[in-house]
Design an enzyme around this catalytic site. Structure first.
Site, PDB file in Angstrom:
ATOM      1  N   LEU A 106      33.038  33.137 -33.857  1.00 49.93           N
ATOM      2  CA  LEU A 106      33.988  32.900 -33.059  1.00 49.93           C
ATOM      3  C   LEU A 106      35.348  33.371 -33.249  1.00 49.93           C
ATOM      4  CD1 LEU A 106      33.406  28.993 -32.716  1.00 49.93           C
ATOM      5  CD2 LEU A 106      32.265  30.949 -31.605  1.00 49.93           C
TER       6      LEU A 106
ATOM      7  N   VAL B 276      29.837  18.388 -46.122  1.00 45.68           N
ATOM      8  CA  VAL B 276      28.732  17.922 -45.408  1.00 45.68           C
ATOM      9  C   VAL B 276      28.680  16.795 -44.523  1.00 45.68           C
ATOM     10  CG1 VAL B 276      27.381  16.973 -47.286  1.00 45.68           C
ATOM     11  CG2 VAL B 276      26.006  18.378 -45.373  1.00 45.68           C
TER      12      VAL B 276
ATOM     13  N   ASP C 298      35.950  25.091 -23.098  1.00 43.67           N
ATOM     14  CA  ASP C 298      35.553  25.899 -24.299  1.00 43.67           C
ATOM     15  C   ASP C 298      34.278  26.329 -24.343  1.00 43.67           C
ATOM     16  OD1 ASP C 298      38.395  25.981 -25.118  1.00 43.67           O
ATOM     17  OD2 ASP C 298      38.224  24.084 -26.344  1.00 43.67           O
TER      18      ASP C 298
ATOM     19  N   LYS D  49      44.380  18.282 -27.694  1.00 44.35           N
ATOM     20  CA  LYS D  49      43.263  18.087 -26.968  1.00 44.35           C
ATOM     21  C   LYS D  49      42.701  16.613 -26.741  1.00 44.35           C
ATOM     22  CE  LYS D  49      41.619  22.782 -27.227  1.00 44.35           C
ATOM     23  NZ  LYS D  49      40.535  23.194 -27.713  1.00 44.35           N
TER      24      LYS D  49
HETATM   25  P1  NAP Z   1      38.730  23.486 -37.604  1.00 45.88           P
HETATM   26  O1  NAP Z   1      38.809  22.137 -36.842  1.00 45.88           O
HETATM   27  O2  NAP Z   1      40.040  23.602 -38.382  1.00 45.88           O
HETATM   28  O3  NAP Z   1      37.445  23.462 -38.576  1.00 45.88           O
HETATM   29  C1  NAP Z   1      37.484  24.608 -39.391  1.00 45.88           C
HETATM   30  C2  NAP Z   1      36.123  24.629 -40.208  1.00 45.88           C
HETATM   31  O4  NAP Z   1      35.910  25.701 -40.994  1.00 45.88           O
HETATM   32  C3  NAP Z   1      35.748  23.296 -40.897  1.00 45.88           C
HETATM   33  O5  NAP Z   1      34.215  23.103 -40.866  1.00 45.88           O
HETATM   34  C4  NAP Z   1      36.005  23.740 -42.365  1.00 45.88           C
HETATM   35  O6  NAP Z   1      35.305  23.154 -43.271  1.00 45.88           O
HETATM   36  C5  NAP Z   1      35.450  25.201 -42.187  1.00 45.88           C
HETATM   37  N1  NAP Z   1      36.490  25.812 -43.417  1.00 45.88           N
HETATM   38  C6  NAP Z   1      37.624  26.206 -43.396  1.00 45.88           C
HETATM   39  N2  NAP Z   1      37.989  26.929 -44.538  1.00 45.88           N
HETATM   40  C7  NAP Z   1      36.690  27.240 -45.136  1.00 45.88           C
HETATM   41  C8  NAP Z   1      36.520  27.899 -46.394  1.00 45.88           C
HETATM   42  N3  NAP Z   1      37.482  28.411 -46.869  1.00 45.88           N
HETATM   43  N4  NAP Z   1      35.219  27.965 -46.711  1.00 45.88           N
HETATM   44  C9  NAP Z   1      34.379  27.273 -46.085  1.00 45.88           C
HETATM   45  N5  NAP Z   1      34.503  26.761 -44.723  1.00 45.88           N
HETATM   46  C10 NAP Z   1      35.705  26.645 -44.305  1.00 45.88           C
HETATM   47  O7  NAP Z   1      38.604  24.702 -36.673  1.00 45.88           O
HETATM   48  P2  NAP Z   1      37.960  24.853 -35.280  1.00 45.88           P
HETATM   49  O8  NAP Z   1      39.070  24.661 -34.263  1.00 45.88           O
HETATM   50  O9  NAP Z   1      36.686  24.199 -35.103  1.00 45.88           O
HETATM   51  O10 NAP Z   1      37.809  26.618 -35.119  1.00 45.88           O
HETATM   52  C11 NAP Z   1      37.009  27.135 -36.023  1.00 45.88           C
HETATM   53  C12 NAP Z   1      36.891  28.658 -35.984  1.00 45.88           C
HETATM   54  O11 NAP Z   1      36.696  28.902 -34.595  1.00 45.88           O
HETATM   55  C13 NAP Z   1      38.188  29.165 -36.234  1.00 45.88           C
HETATM   56  O12 NAP Z   1      38.073  30.624 -36.793  1.00 45.88           O
HETATM   57  C14 NAP Z   1      38.939  29.423 -34.925  1.00 45.88           C
HETATM   58  O13 NAP Z   1      40.002  30.461 -34.809  1.00 45.88           O
HETATM   59  C15 NAP Z   1      37.760  29.947 -34.029  1.00 45.88           C
HETATM   60  N6  NAP Z   1      37.972  29.289 -32.591  1.00 45.88           N
HETATM   61  C16 NAP Z   1      37.762  30.342 -31.812  1.00 45.88           C
HETATM   62  C17 NAP Z   1      37.876  30.265 -30.339  1.00 45.88           C
HETATM   63  C18 NAP Z   1      37.805  31.248 -29.167  1.00 45.88           C
HETATM   64  O14 NAP Z   1      37.960  31.160 -28.140  1.00 45.88           O
HETATM   65  N7  NAP Z   1      37.058  32.297 -29.622  1.00 45.88           N
HETATM   66  C19 NAP Z   1      38.137  28.762 -29.963  1.00 45.88           C
HETATM   67  C20 NAP Z   1      38.062  28.015 -30.723  1.00 45.88           C
HETATM   68  C21 NAP Z   1      38.034  28.175 -32.154  1.00 45.88           C
HETATM   69  P3  NAP Z   1      35.549  21.685 -43.880  1.00 45.88           P
HETATM   70  O15 NAP Z   1      35.118  20.699 -43.025  1.00 45.88           O
HETATM   71  O16 NAP Z   1      34.879  21.869 -45.273  1.00 45.88           O
HETATM   72  O17 NAP Z   1      37.112  21.866 -44.146  1.00 45.88           O
END
Ligand code: NAP
Length: 282
Positions: free
Chosen positions: A223, A152, A101, A65
């Site tokens: 999400l 954080v 998005d 991306k």
């Molecule tokens: P990402 O960049 O990998 O970020 C993941 C986030 O979740 C980070 O803030 C991480 O915290 C936190 N996290 C991961 N494991 C955790 C745990 N065990 N306890 C507490 N916090 C935790 O992912 P992303 O792309 O932003 O996506 C986030 C979510 O949105 C995912 O579930 C993804 O499937 C969903 N999503 C959905 C759509 C849709 O179209 N519906 C689109 C995009 C994403 P740290 O910073 O501390 O690691």
């Protein structure tokens, strides 16, 4: 016939072919939609393929991306603001980049009769998607934005970037039940943007008691779309809050991309219903 693709790594489980395929079927537009695994560093080879096969556009997911930006001839305002592109349209051999998005999420909110404007928005997580949602909420006139994250510092980095790009202050906190409870006491929208509770992920919120402190008028949004109702959403619904899962965002970001590919302003909510039906029948 329109020739489209989605690229990423991993890509096997991508729902993009289903979303775009059922939308284009509903619009009666002949298409060819490919799912292509492109590893990090593989964009140049893929772009040669795009040229050779005369592909009209492609969607991008992890890890491309941001990497795609240097190859683009033009980039739209949202994509530039987010520093992230999920849709590329090929027009007269030129590559035009977009990011649908956050607009997709906003359309899903609107369908639930909610919006960011004037609202207190609390987001759990600080990953890639949160950066786009926080910027969108700021640009849409949210009244107050909070990011709570396990690390954080990542939330603070996004807050700094939103402030620099939009002038809007974003507040940050650690992701603990007590802090969520305190911050979301008077919120309008609470969004889970962590993978907690997602199918295939073995961690979930240990304590959902923070949901008790939410106003009943607040929208609780996840999400995640698999499962369709996470424990987080189930509990919020039991408490009488309106809920929204991630399917709306997934479908709308795809439909807005299709509007870009086709240069066509079709009725998003009508086609949304067709895609949603196809998703549930799969
Ligand atoms: P990402 O960049 O990998 O970020 C993941 C986030 O979740 C980070 O803030 C991480 O915290 C936190 N996290 C991961 N494991 C955790 C745990 N065990 N306890 C507490 N916090 C935790 O992912 P992303 O792309 O932003 O996506 C986030 C979510 O949105 C995912 O579930 C993804 O499937 C969903 N999503 C959905 C759509 C849709 O179209 N519906 C689109 C995009 C994403 P740290 O910073 O501390 O690691």
């Amino acid at each position: 016939m329109i020739k489209l693709a989605v690229i990423g790594d991993p890509i096997a489980h991508s729902l993009s072919p289903l979303v775009h395929g059922s939308a284009l079927d509903a619009l009666k537009i002949p298409y060819h939609y490919e799912k292509i695994q492109v590893k990090k560093g593989g964009l140049e080879d893929f772009l040669n393929y795009v040229k050779k096969e005369k592909i009209d556009g492609f969607n991008l997911t992890m890890p491309h991306k941001t990497d795609i930006i240097k190859y683009l001839d033009e980039i739209d305002e949202d994509a530039k603001l987010f520093g992230s592109v999920n849709t590329v349209k090929v027009k007269d051999g030129r590559l035009l980049g977009y990011n649908t998005d956050a607009e997709g999420y906003l359309r899903a909110l609107n369908m639930k009769k909610h919006c960011f404007s004037g609202c207190k928005v609390v987001i759990l997580g600080a990953g890639g998607v949160v950066r786009t949602l926080a910027l969108k909420a700021a640009n849409e006139g949210a009244n107050e934005i909070w990011l709570l994250n396990r690390t954080v510092e990542r939330a603070e980095e996004i807050a700094k970037s939103v402030k620099e790009k939009t002038g809007v202050s974003v507040y940050t906190e650690e992701l603990t039940s007590e802090k969520i409870s305190r911050v979301s006491r008077d919120c309008d929208i609470l969004i889970n943007a962590t993978p907690l509770g997602m199918h295939g992920v073995d961690t979930d919120f240990e304590d959902l008691s923070f949901l008790n402190s939410l106003p009943k008028s607040a929208l609780v949004s996840d999400l995640i779309y698999n499962p369709p109702k996470t424990r987080f959403l189930k509990r919020a619904e039991e408490l009488g809050n309106s809920i929204l899962n991630g399917l709306g965002m997934l479908i709308f970001q795809g439909l807005i991309a299709d509007q870009i590919y086709l240069d066509m302003d079709f009725d998003l909510e009508r086609i949304y219903k067709e895609v949603e039906r196809a998703y549930h029948e799969k």
